[in-house]
Design a protein around this motif. Structure first.
Motif, PDB file in Angstrom:
ATOM      1  N   ASN A   1      -9.717 -28.919 -37.349  1.00 47.06           N
ATOM      2  CA  ASN A   1      -8.799 -30.045 -37.120  1.00 47.06           C
ATOM      3  C   ASN A   1      -8.962 -30.583 -35.709  1.00 47.06           C
ATOM      4  N   ALA A   2      -9.334 -31.857 -35.619  1.00 45.18           N
ATOM      5  CA  ALA A   2      -9.555 -32.481 -34.314  1.00 45.18           C
ATOM      6  C   ALA A   2      -8.263 -32.689 -33.528  1.00 45.18           C
TER       7      ALA A   2
ATOM      8  N   SER B   1      -7.190 -28.736 -29.653  1.00 41.14           N
ATOM      9  CA  SER B   1      -8.293 -28.571 -28.706  1.00 41.14           C
ATOM     10  C   SER B   1      -9.174 -27.407 -29.152  1.00 41.14           C
TER      11      SER B   1
END
Length: 390
Positions: free
Chosen positions: A343-344, A347
């Motif tokens: 998941n972008a 971080s």
């Protein structure tokens, strides 16, 4: 995984599982230890097996059959009876354990999406470990198992929406509601099928030769799991409902007799494959988060068992037994961490820490949870002695 690797794996599982049984323990920690021993992460003394699509598929079959056998133990009448616990137990579970999980997440990552992911990891128990432990400790017939089933069923439905939320970095209220609605409709349709079609299905299966009987049952279980997955739910829900439908079919005893060995073999491989993702080398980095989560889990799950049990008419001792069965975390926690890893919205450092946390937390909670469950009746007698009950 090659045939040679599979042969070594089966041998190690057999030896460690036998050793655990000699000490009166569940075989699950032994299977997890085998995965750590032969897996690619620390300690790397014997790095023999790597996680692949093949191991993931085997693990999925193991999960399906564990939940299928749980469903076989529960007729529609028993599920309807436990249904009164779903609202109370499920709501208490979300409020208490998701809340405690959020506190752990905030302590680890501050106000962030990562904190919500940790909250979800701490909230959801392992259906597979709970079911295997109920079988190992011979508690499927206990009255409080109805409460355990109700809470697990609530969690399995809720996790459908949670998985989508974690994978996308968030979701609209409409999307989340639609996923939950589909899950509820699927469960309701399955219960109706058990009530009205269980008998005809059983008579049809009873007329088949053994070979085709086995194929028909296997295909039905896999098909129900596939439908659940297509509806964006866990395959565990589909397998559970497949068992419920066949529980009153009149051929339940034959199904259990024919598929016991399949369940046990694939269950062992499920827990082994599960442990391949655990990296003990990350304990110095995330150990404090794991410790905090473990305290929250034991207090929260046992507390939910007692609270929901008393509201549902169970004794405090029965509530402790039910809560103890929910302490172990497993497959869903790992899946949540894997989704978070891609998941972008998180971080790179957060993704790495969540994956490391999930693996060690699962190992620790599974081990502690099984010990707590094994001693829950003794714990209940200590916390609620006979004089207090009177």
């Amino acid at each position: 995984m090659t045939l040679a690797e599979l042969a070594v794996t089966i041998a190690v599982l057999g030896v460690l599982g036998l050793a655990a049984s000699r000490f009166g323990l569940s075989a699950i920690p032994a299977y997890l230890f085998a995965g750590i021993l032969l897996g690619p992460n620390e300690p790397t003394l014997i790095s023999l097996v790597q996680p692949t699509e093949v191991t993931a598929f085997v693990a999925e079959i193991g999960l399906i059959f564990l939940l299928f056998f749980l469903g076989l133990e529960f007729s529609v009448e028993r599920l309807v009876r436990s249904g009164r616990h779903v609202g109370l137990g499920g709501a208490a579970d979300v409020a208490i354990n998701a809340g405690l999980g959020l506190l752990v997440g905030l302590a680890a990552f501050g106000p962030s999406f990562a904190a919500l992911v940790v909250a979800a990891c701490v909230y959801v128990s392992s259906s597979a470990i709970a079911v295997k432990a109920l079988i190992d400790f011979r508690r499927l017939a206990d009255d409080e198992t109805d409460l355990v089933l109700a809470i697990l069923l609530f969690e399995d439905i809720a996790i459908a929406a949670v998985l989508g939320f974690v994978a996308t970095g968030g979701g609209t209220v409409g999307t989340t509601s639609w996923v939950a609605t589909k899950a509820l409709l699927f469960v309701a349709a399955s219960l109706a099928a058990s009530r009205w079609l269980g008998g005809p299905i059983g008579r049809l299966l009873g007329r088949l030769e053994l070979e085709f009987f086995l194929l028909a049952v296997f295909g039905f279980v896999i098909g129900m799991s596939a439908i659940a997955k297509e509806l964006e739910m866990s395959e565990a829900v589909g397998a559970l409902m497949a068992g419920v439908i066949l529980s009153d079919s009149g051929v339940r005893s034959e199904i259990e007799q024919r598929f016991f060995s399949v369940r046990d073999v694939f269950a062992a491989l499920f827990f082994f494959t599960f442990a391949l993702t655990i990296d003990l080398g990350r304990i110095p980095d995330v150990g404090w988060i794991v410790l905090l989560a473990l305290v929250a889990t034991v207090v929260g799950k046992v507390g939910v068992g007692v609270i929901a049990g008393r509201l549902g008419g169970f004794t405090a001792r029965q509530g402790i037994n039910a809560g103890a069965a929910l302490v172990a975390h497993g497959e869903f926690t790992i899946i949540l961490a894997q989704l978070a890893a891609g998941n972008a919205a998180l971080s790179l450092a957060q993704r790495d820490e969540i994956v490391a946390f999930a693996g060690i937390y699962v190992l620790a909670s599974a081990t502690i949870g099984l010990l707590v469950m094994k001693e829950s009746k003794r714990l209940g007698r200590i916390l609620r002695p006979a004089s207090v009950l009177e």
